[in-house]
Design an enzyme around this catalytic site. Structure first.
Site, short mmCIF file in Angstrom:
data_model
loop_
_atom_site.label_atom_id
_atom_site.label_comp_id
_atom_site.label_asym_id
_atom_site.label_seq_id
_atom_site.Cartn_x
_atom_site.Cartn_y
_atom_site.Cartn_z
N ASP A 160 -9.33 4.88 2.84
CA ASP A 160 -9.13 5.61 1.60
C ASP A 160 -7.65 5.50 1.32
O ASP A 160 -6.81 5.68 2.21
CB ASP A 160 -9.56 7.07 1.73
CG ASP A 160 -9.76 7.67 0.33
OD1 ASP A 160 -10.66 7.21 -0.38
OD2 ASP A 160 -8.98 8.55 -0.06
N SER A 161 -7.35 5.11 0.10
CA SER A 161 -5.96 4.82 -0.21
C SER A 161 -5.64 5.31 -1.61
O SER A 161 -6.53 5.66 -2.38
CB SER A 161 -5.71 3.32 -0.08
OG SER A 161 -6.69 2.60 -0.79
P1 IMP Z 1 -10.35 4.67 -3.07
O1 IMP Z 1 -9.63 4.45 -1.77
O2 IMP Z 1 -11.61 3.90 -3.18
O3 IMP Z 1 -10.46 6.12 -3.41
O4 IMP Z 1 -9.46 4.04 -4.23
C1 IMP Z 1 -8.10 3.88 -4.09
C2 IMP Z 1 -7.43 3.69 -5.45
O5 IMP Z 1 -6.02 3.74 -5.20
C3 IMP Z 1 -7.70 2.34 -6.09
O6 IMP Z 1 -8.71 2.37 -7.04
C4 IMP Z 1 -6.37 2.03 -6.76
O7 IMP Z 1 -6.32 2.68 -7.99
C5 IMP Z 1 -5.36 2.69 -5.84
N1 IMP Z 1 -4.88 1.74 -4.82
C6 IMP Z 1 -5.12 1.76 -3.47
N2 IMP Z 1 -4.53 0.72 -2.86
C7 IMP Z 1 -3.92 0.02 -3.83
C8 IMP Z 1 -3.17 -1.18 -3.80
O8 IMP Z 1 -2.95 -1.85 -2.77
N3 IMP Z 1 -2.71 -1.58 -5.00
C9 IMP Z 1 -2.93 -0.90 -6.16
N4 IMP Z 1 -3.65 0.20 -6.24
C10 IMP Z 1 -4.15 0.68 -5.07
#
Ligand code: IMP
Length: 195
Positions: free
Chosen positions: A70-71
């Site tokens: 999760d990022s």
């Molecule tokens: P999740 O981890 O599926 O909740 O989504 C993480 C969201 O954080 C992504 O949809 C991007 O909007 C953003 N994100 C995470 N990592 C990156 C990256 O390496 N580059 C750009 N956006 C990121």
């Protein structure tokens, strides 16, 4: 080292591509989530809280070692927002472009940003769960630039590059060397190798 392949609990093709680049050179295949595996909603208050149930769901569904990340991005000027809401900053179903537009509207040009990645490894056979974190500091570009990467990359100028290019203007190798996901993946690989 135990696992020679891992399932990645994501529906995001960009994450799958990046994790394959980061992990497969170590001889560990990164497999897509099997069709039909349900992932839980991301309703936790921290990246780790969201990553853990995703990795558990993938491990239970596939019956083998799985990882989930999760990022997101934290803007200091916005008290850490969008944070865990990065994928849906203006609301559910937001596109990358809509997320990016909202950050550009709300955070001041040049203000500090931080990418965060919580990466969880779950091995159902060994009842093992491990958390690895990675970070990447930068600042908000004056305007979006570049077409590589995904998400907020066109607006993010990493401190660790030459200080002018956005993450979306870096090569894959350059992004992987400094990214939050790269740092977390390298921590996972070091841990797997040390077992
Ligand atoms: P999740 O981890 O599926 O909740 O989504 C993480 C969201 O954080 C992504 O949809 C991007 O909007 C953003 N994100 C995470 N990592 C990156 C990256 O390496 N580059 C750009 N956006 C990121």
């Amino acid at each position: 080292m135990a696992a020679r392949s891992l399932v990645l609990a994501t529906r995001n093709p960009h994450k799958l591509r990046e994790f394959r680049r980061l992990i497969e050179p170590a001889g560990i295949a990164v497999d897509a989530l099997p069709d039909g595996t349900q992932l839980p909603p991301e309703d936790g208050n921290s990246f780790a809280e969201n990553a853990l149930p995703k990795a558990r769901a993938a491990a239970a569904g596939a019956g083998r070692a799985s990882i989930a990340d999760d990022s997101g991005i934290e803007a200091a000027a916005l008290g850490g927002a969008p944070g865990v809401r990065s994928a849906r900053y203006p609301g559910e179903g937001a596109s990358d472009q809509q997320n990016l537009d909202k950050l550009m509207r709300e955070a001041p040009v040049g203000s500090p940003l931080r990418y965060v990645c919580a990466l969880v490894y779950v091995d159902p056979a060994e009842e093992q769960e491990q958390l690895f974190c990675g970070y990447c500091d930068g600042r908000l570009a004056e305007r979006p630039r570049g077409s590589r990467g995904f998400g907020y990359d066109p607006a993010f100028i990493p401190d660790e590059s030459d200080g002018s290019r956005t993450m979306a203007e870096l090569s894959d190798e350059e992004k992987d060397a400094i990214s939050h996901r790269g740092e977390a993946a390298r921590a996972l690989l070091a841990w797997l190798e040390g077992r």
